[in-house]
Design a protein around this motif. Sequence first.
Motif, PDB file in Angstrom:
ATOM      1  N   PHE A 362       2.161  17.646   6.704  1.00  0.00           N
ATOM      2  CA  PHE A 362       0.717  17.779   6.526  1.00  0.00           C
ATOM      3  C   PHE A 362       0.073  16.402   6.667  1.00  0.00           C
ATOM      4  O   PHE A 362       0.548  15.426   6.095  1.00  0.00           O
ATOM      5  N   ALA A 363      -1.004  16.325   7.417  1.00  0.00           N
ATOM      6  CA  ALA A 363      -1.714  15.060   7.589  1.00  0.00           C
ATOM      7  C   ALA A 363      -3.212  15.284   7.398  1.00  0.00           C
ATOM      8  O   ALA A 363      -3.756  16.305   7.837  1.00  0.00           O
ATOM      9  N   ASN A 364      -3.876  14.355   6.714  1.00  0.00           N
ATOM     10  CA  ASN A 364      -5.330  14.424   6.590  1.00  0.00           C
ATOM     11  C   ASN A 364      -5.948  14.353   7.982  1.00  0.00           C
ATOM     12  O   ASN A 364      -5.537  13.524   8.806  1.00  0.00           O
ATOM     13  N   PHE A 365      -6.950  15.190   8.242  1.00  0.00           N
ATOM     14  CA  PHE A 365      -7.515  15.246   9.588  1.00  0.00           C
ATOM     15  C   PHE A 365      -9.022  14.996   9.628  1.00  0.00           C
ATOM     16  O   PHE A 365      -9.499  14.199  10.440  1.00  0.00           O
ATOM     17  N   TRP A 366      -9.786  15.670   8.746  1.00  0.00           N
ATOM     18  CA  TRP A 366     -11.248  15.573   8.837  1.00  0.00           C
ATOM     19  C   TRP A 366     -11.877  15.782   7.470  1.00  0.00           C
ATOM     20  O   TRP A 366     -11.442  16.645   6.700  1.00  0.00           O
ATOM     21  N   ASP A 367     -12.897  14.980   7.182  1.00  0.00           N
ATOM     22  CA  ASP A 367     -13.592  15.050   5.892  1.00  0.00           C
ATOM     23  C   ASP A 367     -14.982  15.686   6.093  1.00  0.00           C
ATOM     24  O   ASP A 367     -15.840  15.100   6.764  1.00  0.00           O
ATOM     25  N   PRO A 368     -15.219  16.861   5.524  1.00  0.00           N
ATOM     26  CA  PRO A 368     -16.521  17.514   5.668  1.00  0.00           C
ATOM     27  C   PRO A 368     -17.678  16.721   5.069  1.00  0.00           C
ATOM     28  O   PRO A 368     -18.821  16.868   5.488  1.00  0.00           O
ATOM     29  N   GLN A 369     -17.374  15.894   4.068  1.00  0.00           N
ATOM     30  CA  GLN A 369     -18.434  15.120   3.410  1.00  0.00           C
ATOM     31  C   GLN A 369     -18.979  14.021   4.311  1.00  0.00           C
ATOM     32  O   GLN A 369     -20.181  13.768   4.351  1.00  0.00           O
ATOM     33  N   THR A 370     -18.082  13.364   5.033  1.00  0.00           N
ATOM     34  CA  THR A 370     -18.500  12.253   5.893  1.00  0.00           C
ATOM     35  C   THR A 370     -18.649  12.677   7.347  1.00  0.00           C
ATOM     36  O   THR A 370     -19.301  11.985   8.150  1.00  0.00           O
ATOM     37  N   GLY A 371     -18.021  13.823   7.697  1.00  0.00           N
ATOM     38  CA  GLY A 371     -18.049  14.266   9.083  1.00  0.00           C
ATOM     39  C   GLY A 371     -17.184  13.421   9.996  1.00  0.00           C
ATOM     40  O   GLY A 371     -17.324  13.441  11.213  1.00  0.00           O
ATOM     41  N   LYS A 372     -16.237  12.686   9.393  1.00  0.00           N
ATOM     42  CA  LYS A 372     -15.376  11.792  10.167  1.00  0.00           C
ATOM     43  C   LYS A 372     -13.911  12.198  10.069  1.00  0.00           C
ATOM     44  O   LYS A 372     -13.477  12.751   9.052  1.00  0.00           O
ATOM     45  N   LYS A 373     -13.153  11.879  11.115  1.00  0.00           N
ATOM     46  CA  LYS A 373     -11.732  12.099  11.112  1.00  0.00           C
ATOM     47  C   LYS A 373     -11.021  10.948  10.381  1.00  0.00           C
ATOM     48  O   LYS A 373     -11.535   9.844  10.330  1.00  0.00           O
ATOM     49  N   TYR A 374      -9.853  11.261   9.848  1.00  0.00           N
ATOM     50  CA  TYR A 374      -9.057  10.232   9.192  1.00  0.00           C
ATOM     51  C   TYR A 374      -8.303   9.402  10.225  1.00  0.00           C
ATOM     52  O   TYR A 374      -7.979   9.867  11.302  1.00  0.00           O
TER      53      TYR A 374
END
Length: 374
Positions: A362-374
């Motif tokens: 599992f890898a972090n991919f996208w943050d809905p709060q910032t609208g940016k990818k990790y």
Amino acid sequence: MKARSIILALVALCLTAGTASAATLKIGSLSPLTGSYAADGNDIANGTRAAIAAIEKDGGIPGFDKIELFAEDSACDPRQAVAAANKLVNEKVVGVVGAYCSSATIPASEALAEADIPMLTPASTSEKVTERGLPYMFRVCGRDDDQSIAAMKFIKDVLGAKTIFIVDDKTTYSQGLADNVEKLAAKEGLKVIAHDHVNQGDKDFSAVLTKIKDAKPDVLYMSLQNSASGALMLIQAKRTGVTAAIIGQDAVYHPQLMEIAKDAAEGMYLTFGYIDESTPSYKKFMAAYEKFGKPGAYSAYAYDAAYSLLSAIKATKSTDPAKIKAELIKTEMQGASKKIKFQANGESGSNYIIRVVKDGQFANFWDPQTGKKY
């Protein structure tokens, strides 16, 4: 109730009387320890055990020489969950961590509420869990409505999808989340090709997957109750030739997903709460959890639930439920799973992000709060 008041008074005396009156502090856990959901259920019980170990390593709770866990099997079944809750009442536990399935947590919490026993769920995300006005119901994880918003924002803003096919397994949790996604899809102008259902425990998904292959949706939203079922659907989807982007949710977020599905899980997206593994609290959790192996999806949430409960008892020097509740609502701490700050209704907030299966992890991919990818 009178008998319980007497018991609480005696326990309170132990808290203030010192080692001469030391006693055993009893807490409970409710989760599926057998059956299809046992992986997550045992993670919850072990997360609770890890919190007990961490508290005892820090000196324990004055007045008690031991903290004992009574881990009961809810089996994700409403009737068995109520029976297990009543067993914990009879064991005279002062608080409960659990359960897993919302369909089990809701009736079990009502049985515990009759005995004024605080319950902190690390995994049940149905909005109904905290919307019934129960005075001692708390939630450490997020909520379905927040999770569905995060999923839809990703589907629309990142994937740019125009069509979606939704599948759930008719459980309180899965169908509730799928219904939320369907409503949001309509609101955002996406075409819902179909909202279909499978049965809890099914192993053959060929019928619905054939429909999906023929419909050619941009996205398949897979709302299932556990990672084993999710893995089987992924394997069969690949075999059937489904080409849609696949998005799952927190119930299928478990290492078991990749262990079973292997390459079929690659590229799948999931919604799950953001966990900052760099914090001292997370590292403390990992040290305490080491004896139980690799943490599962809800291990850290169960740890935080139990740690919050035990810390409240320690701070108040009491097992009185009203005092525990008041202390929990005052709680502000960086937990292993997230920052814990309970509201008056027992909620602690949501912090869902999008994760992806990449190279079997599992890898972090996208943050809905910032609208940016990790």
